[in-house]
Scaffold this motif. Structure first.
Motif, PDB file in Angstrom:
ATOM      1  N   GLY A   1      47.124  -2.704 -23.200  1.00  0.00           N
ATOM      2  CA  GLY A   1      47.126  -3.049 -24.616  1.00  0.00           C
ATOM      3  C   GLY A   1      46.995  -4.534 -24.843  1.00  0.00           C
ATOM      4  N   TYR A   2      47.622  -5.007 -25.930  1.00  0.00           N
ATOM      5  CA  TYR A   2      47.542  -6.410 -26.334  1.00  0.00           C
ATOM      6  C   TYR A   2      48.947  -6.980 -26.493  1.00  0.00           C
ATOM      7  N   GLU A   3      48.994  -8.242 -26.845  1.00  0.00           N
ATOM      8  CA  GLU A   3      50.272  -8.937 -26.957  1.00  0.00           C
ATOM      9  C   GLU A   3      51.225  -8.237 -27.916  1.00  0.00           C
ATOM     10  N   ASN A   4      50.720  -7.741 -29.045  1.00  0.00           N
ATOM     11  CA  ASN A   4      51.559  -7.065 -30.035  1.00  0.00           C
ATOM     12  C   ASN A   4      51.276  -5.577 -30.133  1.00  0.00           C
ATOM     13  N   ILE A   5      50.592  -5.027 -29.130  1.00  0.00           N
ATOM     14  CA  ILE A   5      50.379  -3.576 -29.043  1.00  0.00           C
ATOM     15  C   ILE A   5      50.623  -3.182 -27.591  1.00  0.00           C
ATOM     16  N   ARG A   6      51.867  -2.858 -27.287  1.00  0.00           N
ATOM     17  CA  ARG A   6      52.246  -2.496 -25.925  1.00  0.00           C
ATOM     18  C   ARG A   6      52.906  -1.112 -25.963  1.00  0.00           C
ATOM     19  N   PRO A   7      52.279  -0.095 -25.373  1.00  0.00           N
ATOM     20  CA  PRO A   7      52.914   1.229 -25.371  1.00  0.00           C
ATOM     21  C   PRO A   7      54.134   1.291 -24.467  1.00  0.00           C
TER      22      PRO A   7
ATOM     23  N   LEU B   1      38.276  -2.217 -24.897  1.00  0.00           N
ATOM     24  CA  LEU B   1      38.325  -1.156 -25.899  1.00  0.00           C
ATOM     25  C   LEU B   1      39.518  -0.264 -25.563  1.00  0.00           C
ATOM     26  N   MET B   2      40.307   0.087 -26.569  1.00  0.00           N
ATOM     27  CA  MET B   2      41.562   0.780 -26.307  1.00  0.00           C
ATOM     28  C   MET B   2      41.828   1.850 -27.355  1.00  0.00           C
ATOM     29  N   TYR B   3      42.422   2.960 -26.885  1.00  0.00           N
ATOM     30  CA  TYR B   3      42.862   4.039 -27.775  1.00  0.00           C
ATOM     31  C   TYR B   3      44.261   4.461 -27.340  1.00  0.00           C
ATOM     32  N   LEU B   4      45.183   4.595 -28.312  1.00  0.00           N
ATOM     33  CA  LEU B   4      46.545   5.045 -28.051  1.00  0.00           C
ATOM     34  C   LEU B   4      46.911   6.131 -29.053  1.00  0.00           C
ATOM     35  N   LYS B   5      47.678   7.114 -28.600  1.00  0.00           N
ATOM     36  CA  LYS B   5      48.173   8.156 -29.495  1.00  0.00           C
ATOM     37  C   LYS B   5      49.619   8.453 -29.122  1.00  0.00           C
ATOM     38  N   SER B   6      50.478   8.577 -30.156  1.00  0.00           N
ATOM     39  CA  SER B   6      51.886   8.875 -29.911  1.00  0.00           C
ATOM     40  C   SER B   6      52.194  10.327 -30.246  1.00  0.00           C
ATOM     41  N   PHE B   7      53.252  10.869 -29.598  1.00  0.00           N
ATOM     42  CA  PHE B   7      53.681  12.253 -29.806  1.00  0.00           C
ATOM     43  C   PHE B   7      55.199  12.253 -29.960  1.00  0.00           C
ATOM     44  N   SER B   8      55.687  12.811 -31.058  1.00  0.00           N
ATOM     45  CA  SER B   8      57.119  12.946 -31.309  1.00  0.00           C
ATOM     46  C   SER B   8      57.354  14.257 -32.037  1.00  0.00           C
ATOM     47  N   PRO B   9      58.574  14.819 -31.977  1.00  0.00           N
ATOM     48  CA  PRO B   9      58.850  16.058 -32.728  1.00  0.00           C
ATOM     49  C   PRO B   9      58.588  15.864 -34.213  1.00  0.00           C
ATOM     50  N   GLY B  10      57.835  16.764 -34.781  1.00  0.00           N
ATOM     51  CA  GLY B  10      57.545  16.690 -36.203  1.00  0.00           C
ATOM     52  C   GLY B  10      56.562  15.608 -36.586  1.00  0.00           C
ATOM     53  N   SER B  11      55.862  15.021 -35.602  1.00  0.00           N
ATOM     54  CA  SER B  11      54.918  13.955 -35.930  1.00  0.00           C
ATOM     55  C   SER B  11      53.756  14.504 -36.743  1.00  0.00           C
TER      56      SER B  11
ATOM     57  N   GLY C   1      47.339   6.718 -23.536  1.00  0.00           N
ATOM     58  CA  GLY C   1      46.375   5.667 -23.841  1.00  0.00           C
ATOM     59  C   GLY C   1      45.234   5.607 -22.844  1.00  0.00           C
ATOM     60  N   LEU C   2      44.073   5.175 -23.346  1.00  0.00           N
ATOM     61  CA  LEU C   2      42.894   4.926 -22.519  1.00  0.00           C
ATOM     62  C   LEU C   2      42.348   3.554 -22.887  1.00  0.00           C
ATOM     63  N   GLU C   3      41.883   2.799 -21.891  1.00  0.00           N
ATOM     64  CA  GLU C   3      41.261   1.519 -22.198  1.00  0.00           C
ATOM     65  C   GLU C   3      40.193   1.181 -21.164  1.00  0.00           C
ATOM     66  N   TYR C   4      39.201   0.466 -21.645  1.00  0.00           N
ATOM     67  CA  TYR C   4      38.129  -0.053 -20.786  1.00  0.00           C
ATOM     68  C   TYR C   4      38.205  -1.574 -20.818  1.00  0.00           C
ATOM     69  N   ASN C   5      38.402  -2.175 -19.655  1.00  0.00           N
ATOM     70  CA  ASN C   5      38.455  -3.627 -19.524  1.00  0.00           C
ATOM     71  C   ASN C   5      37.174  -4.114 -18.870  1.00  0.00           C
ATOM     72  N   TYR C   6      36.493  -5.002 -19.557  1.00  0.00           N
ATOM     73  CA  TYR C   6      35.227  -5.515 -19.043  1.00  0.00           C
ATOM     74  C   TYR C   6      35.357  -6.979 -18.644  1.00  0.00           C
TER      75      TYR C   6
ATOM     76  N   ALA D   1      41.611  -0.248 -30.911  1.00  0.00           N
ATOM     77  CA  ALA D   1      41.521  -1.708 -30.865  1.00  0.00           C
ATOM     78  C   ALA D   1      40.448  -2.120 -29.877  1.00  0.00           C
ATOM     79  N   GLY D   2      39.897  -3.318 -30.097  1.00  0.00           N
ATOM     80  CA  GLY D   2      38.883  -3.841 -29.195  1.00  0.00           C
ATOM     81  C   GLY D   2      38.701  -5.322 -29.393  1.00  0.00           C
ATOM     82  N   ASN D   3      38.206  -5.974 -28.361  1.00  0.00           N
ATOM     83  CA  ASN D   3      37.904  -7.403 -28.468  1.00  0.00           C
ATOM     84  C   ASN D   3      36.754  -7.754 -27.540  1.00  0.00           C
ATOM     85  N   LEU D   4      36.130  -8.878 -27.819  1.00  0.00           N
ATOM     86  CA  LEU D   4      35.069  -9.419 -26.979  1.00  0.00           C
ATOM     87  C   LEU D   4      35.204 -10.939 -26.986  1.00  0.00           C
ATOM     88  N   THR D   5      35.151 -11.536 -25.799  1.00  0.00           N
ATOM     89  CA  THR D   5      35.322 -12.980 -25.646  1.00  0.00           C
ATOM     90  C   THR D   5      34.186 -13.547 -24.807  1.00  0.00           C
ATOM     91  N   TYR D   6      33.674 -14.690 -25.257  1.00  0.00           N
ATOM     92  CA  TYR D   6      32.700 -15.447 -24.471  1.00  0.00           C
ATOM     93  C   TYR D   6      33.268 -16.840 -24.246  1.00  0.00           C
TER      94      TYR D   6
END
Length: 725
Positions: free
Chosen positions: A324-330, A437-447, A421-426, A455-460
């Motif tokens: 994930g990212y600095e403020n998105i950590r599963p 590129l990242m995808y996360l999904k949570s599961f809880s009772p009654g969710s 979660g799934l992510e591709y790091n390039y 989320a995604g980012n690209l840096t040069y």
């Protein structure tokens, strides 16, 4: 808005795909041969053994800073050899152009790279240009080690057995290093490893490496590593089991006039399942020797992040905590053991082969009947697959499970919480492009619906220009009870731009240039709720001092009531709008001086048309290599209308580090936080009486009053011993 976000995410994906290309190792012509030594090597830093006269030589280092288009002016030589147990390195760093005193902080382990004359070696045992091990020494012999991930980052929390000695005079400093094969993980079928050598010489303000590395990257970036060629494949590790028992005694006083005494015992066990895959088991772990957190003045609307400091959770942390990212950590390990003691845990981590990495973590927490808290189990599974030259595809599964009966007051959502979660790091072969590129999904009772993250980012990042774009979608009902996601229900678009000018070689300025940043948050009604825009200019000198001046514009629509000074006086209402501007200046002094300092000041507006002035300083003086004295002073002056009025919050800290040798350390930290009206003191003595075996004596205290006998303190004596079976 969702369709706009989807278009941006698809654009990021297409940009990442457009960068996919197969290529050969950039520095494939830099080859260092390593052969078996017929004689015993005595580690004394003198390089008297005959093998060092015939071993292959890595020399003619290339300059990285201040220029990256020429050879280094300070000459360096590295040789390598091995026997049945160890890998050996012999290092000579000449002072042929600039002589003078060596610059070091102290003897402390895992020193700050930029504040010490030092040598680093990065070893890539799978030749995959992404993972490996890094070892280093400063000029006085303090050790530095860590695991490498993402091809250029080092996790210094890893600690293993290895041996070294240094010697120095005015003309040069030399080092001999022995790294046991059992201390690292590798593929014993490969006869070529990746290898990088780096030197930082602060008296000459020169950073160099054996292979050419562009100056915008760390000196041991694996994309630019050379080749270590074995005369025969390295020997098999064979059986490798370590048993690390501990005994700990504690006296504590939870309130004045009351003391308790406790005795604890436990152990860690390490198995190498293969030469590259490790299994760790901990039973009744004790973390009393962990460093304490540094106090902060909290004026933020969201939960603050404090780093993990407990050793069991730190090794190979990138497999678990870097998803994930600095403020998105599963997964955020500090959630574990907050209220209930840890019974034990296991961790499986490492490389399956040169392409696959695996991580498995399972921790069992015991029940606390007096508090009405059930037993809990925390589990994490991660898997990474290298693709192309340096990229990877990863997945993570995080599970928190309550065991036993819950209190009636507890909600069903606490029975379990899971994240997938799934992510591709390039990472491009030349390291100029990277993205995720990242995808996360949570599961809880009654969710319900809307419990996912995209989320995604690209840096040069080339020699002069850095550009980064990042997008995030965080669903309103996303829930990560084992993670760190301080806010939900938003879209975010983040842009960063920077351009650097490099003056002529004769200039005292290394680089300077403008920078721009913008981050924007929107709710799902396409209404902007946060916007921060920053425009600034930075300047770095060749002596490694630097200064940054920025102008910032802030716009916030509060989504929840918020107390702007966080003392409970009153809260601003939800959906109220706030705008202000501020100007910020930061300066870091050159590290070569015995007296060093960092200064920061900010002046501008604040919530409710208020005013805020911030002053921050860190100052230090060293009597190298034995004593470091440091102070931290932070003051926030805030002017608001009634009922808040005018408030000033001091944050003070004094730290002293005594490094009597490379094995005996004594540190003290005294802090005062006016916002919390809290004084605390931490004193920590460590004697590494054998490699990876320690005795700790730790004292902690906290109180709301100064110069009055403490009402809350504890004293701990802990002994551990590393036994190879």
């Amino acid at each position: 808005m969702f369709f706009l976000y989807r278009k941006i995410s698809i654009s990021l994906l297409l940009l990442l795909i457009s960068q996919l290309a197969w290529s050969q190792k950039l520095n494939k012509d830099y080859v260092l041969k390593i052969g078996k030594t017929p004689d015993d090597i005595v580690l004394d830093g003198q390089l008297n053994e005959s093998i060092w006269e015939t071993a292959d030589l890595a020399k003619n280092f290339s300059m990285i800073l201040p220029q990256d288009d020429r050879k280094a002016t300070q000459f360096s030589e590295v040789r390598m050899a091995y026997d049945d147990k160890n890998i050996y390195l012999a290092v000579i760093f000449f002072n042929n152009t600039v002589k003078g005193d060596y610059v070091v902080e102290s003897y402390k382990r895992d020193f700050s790279f930029g504040k010490n004359d030092n040598f680093l070696v990065a070893i890539d045992p799978f030749n995959n240009m992404t993972t490996g091990f890094a070892f280093g020494l400063n000029a006085y012999g303090a050790q530095w080690d860590g695991t490498m991930y993402d091809g250029r980052s080092v996790d210094l929390n890893w600690d293993t057995k290895w041996y070294s000695e240094v010697a120095f005079d005015e003309e040069k400093w030399t080092a001999e290093i022995a790294i046991p094969f059992k201390s690292i993980r590798y593929n014993d079928d490969l006869n070529q490893w990746g290898i990088s050598f780096s030197r930082l010489d602060l008296k000459a303000s020169e950073k160099s490496g054996w292979t050419p590395v562009p100056r915008q990257f760390p000196s041991i970036t694996m994309a630019y590593s050379g080749i270590l060629e074995w005369d025969n494949p390295p020997p098999s590790q064979g059986s490798n089991i370590s048993f690390i028992p501990y005994l700990s005694g504690e006296i504590d006083s939870p309130q004045k006039g009351t003391t308790n005494q406790d005795l604890y015992a436990g152990a860690d066990v390490k198995f190498n399942l293969t030469s590259s895959l490790n299994l760790d088991i901990t039973l009744n772990p004790d973390f009393s020797q962990a460093e304490v957190d540094q106090q902060v003045t909290n004026l933020d609307r969201f939960e603050l992040f404090f780093p993990e400091r407990r050793q069991f959770f730190l090794e190979n942390a990138d497999l678990f905590a870097n998803f994930g990212y600095e403020n998105i950590r599963p997964f955020f390990s500090r959630r574990i053991g907050l209220n209930n003691p840890i019974l034990g845990g296991i961790r499986l981590s490492g490389n399956i082969d040169e392409k696959w990495r695996v991580g498995l973590l399972d921790i069992q927490i015991q029940a606390e009947e007096e508090k009405g808290l059930p037993a809990e189990n925390f589990g994490v599974f991660s898997l990474q697959r290298k693709v192309l030259d340096r990229s990877s595809i990863g997945m993570i599964f995080v599970n928190k499970q309550s065991l036993g009966d819950l209190e009636e007051t507890k909600t069903t959502s606490e029975e379990y919480n899971r994240n997938l979660g799934l992510e591709y790091n390039y990472f491009s072969a030349d390291n100029l492009w990277n993205g995720k590129l990242m995808y996360l999904k949570s599961f809880s009772p009654g969710s319900t619906d809307d419990d996912a993250i995209f989320a995604g980012n690209l840096t040069y990042n080339d020699n002069n220009f850095l550009g980064r774009v990042q997008t995030e979608y965080v669903g309103e009902n996303y829930n990560a009870e084992m993670g760190y996601v301080p806010r939900t229900h938003y879209y975010k678009f983040d842009t960063s731009l920077r351009y650097l000018f490099f003056p002529s070689q004769d200039s005292k300025i290394l680089s300077h240039g403008p920078l721009f940043g913008s981050n924007q948050y929107f709710n799902f009604d396409v209404v902007g709720v946060d916007r921060g825009t920053q425009l600034g200019y930075e300047k770095k000198k060749k002596n490694r001092s630097e200064m940054v001046l920025t102008f910032e514009n802030q716009f916030i629509v509060l989504q929840n009531p918020f107390d702007p000074i966080r003392t409970g006086i009153q809260s601003l209402g939800a959906l109220t709008e706030h705008r202000w501007n501020s100007i910020n200046l930061a300066y870091d002094s050159k590290p070569q001086s015995l007296f060093t300092y960092a200064l920061e000041s900010s002046y501008g507006g604040y919530f409710q048309d208020g005013k805020r002035w911030l002053f921050f300083s860190e100052m230090g003086y060293r009597f190298q290599p034995y004593v470091e004295l440091n102070s931290l002073v932070s003051f926030n002056h805030i002017e608001l209308e009634e009922p808040w009025g005018t408030n000033g919050f001091w944050l003070l800290g004094v730290k002293s580090n005594f490094t009597f040798s490379r094995n005996i350390f004594f540190s003290n930290l005294y802090q005062f936080n006016e916002q919390q009206k809290l004084w605390n003191f931490n004193s920590r003595f460590q004697w590494r009486y054998k490699p990876a075996s320690d005795i700790f004596l730790v004292f902690n205290s906290s109180d709301t009053r100064m110069l009055i006998p403490n009402r809350n303190w504890n004293l701990t004596l802990k002994i551990n011993f590393w036994i190879n079976l």
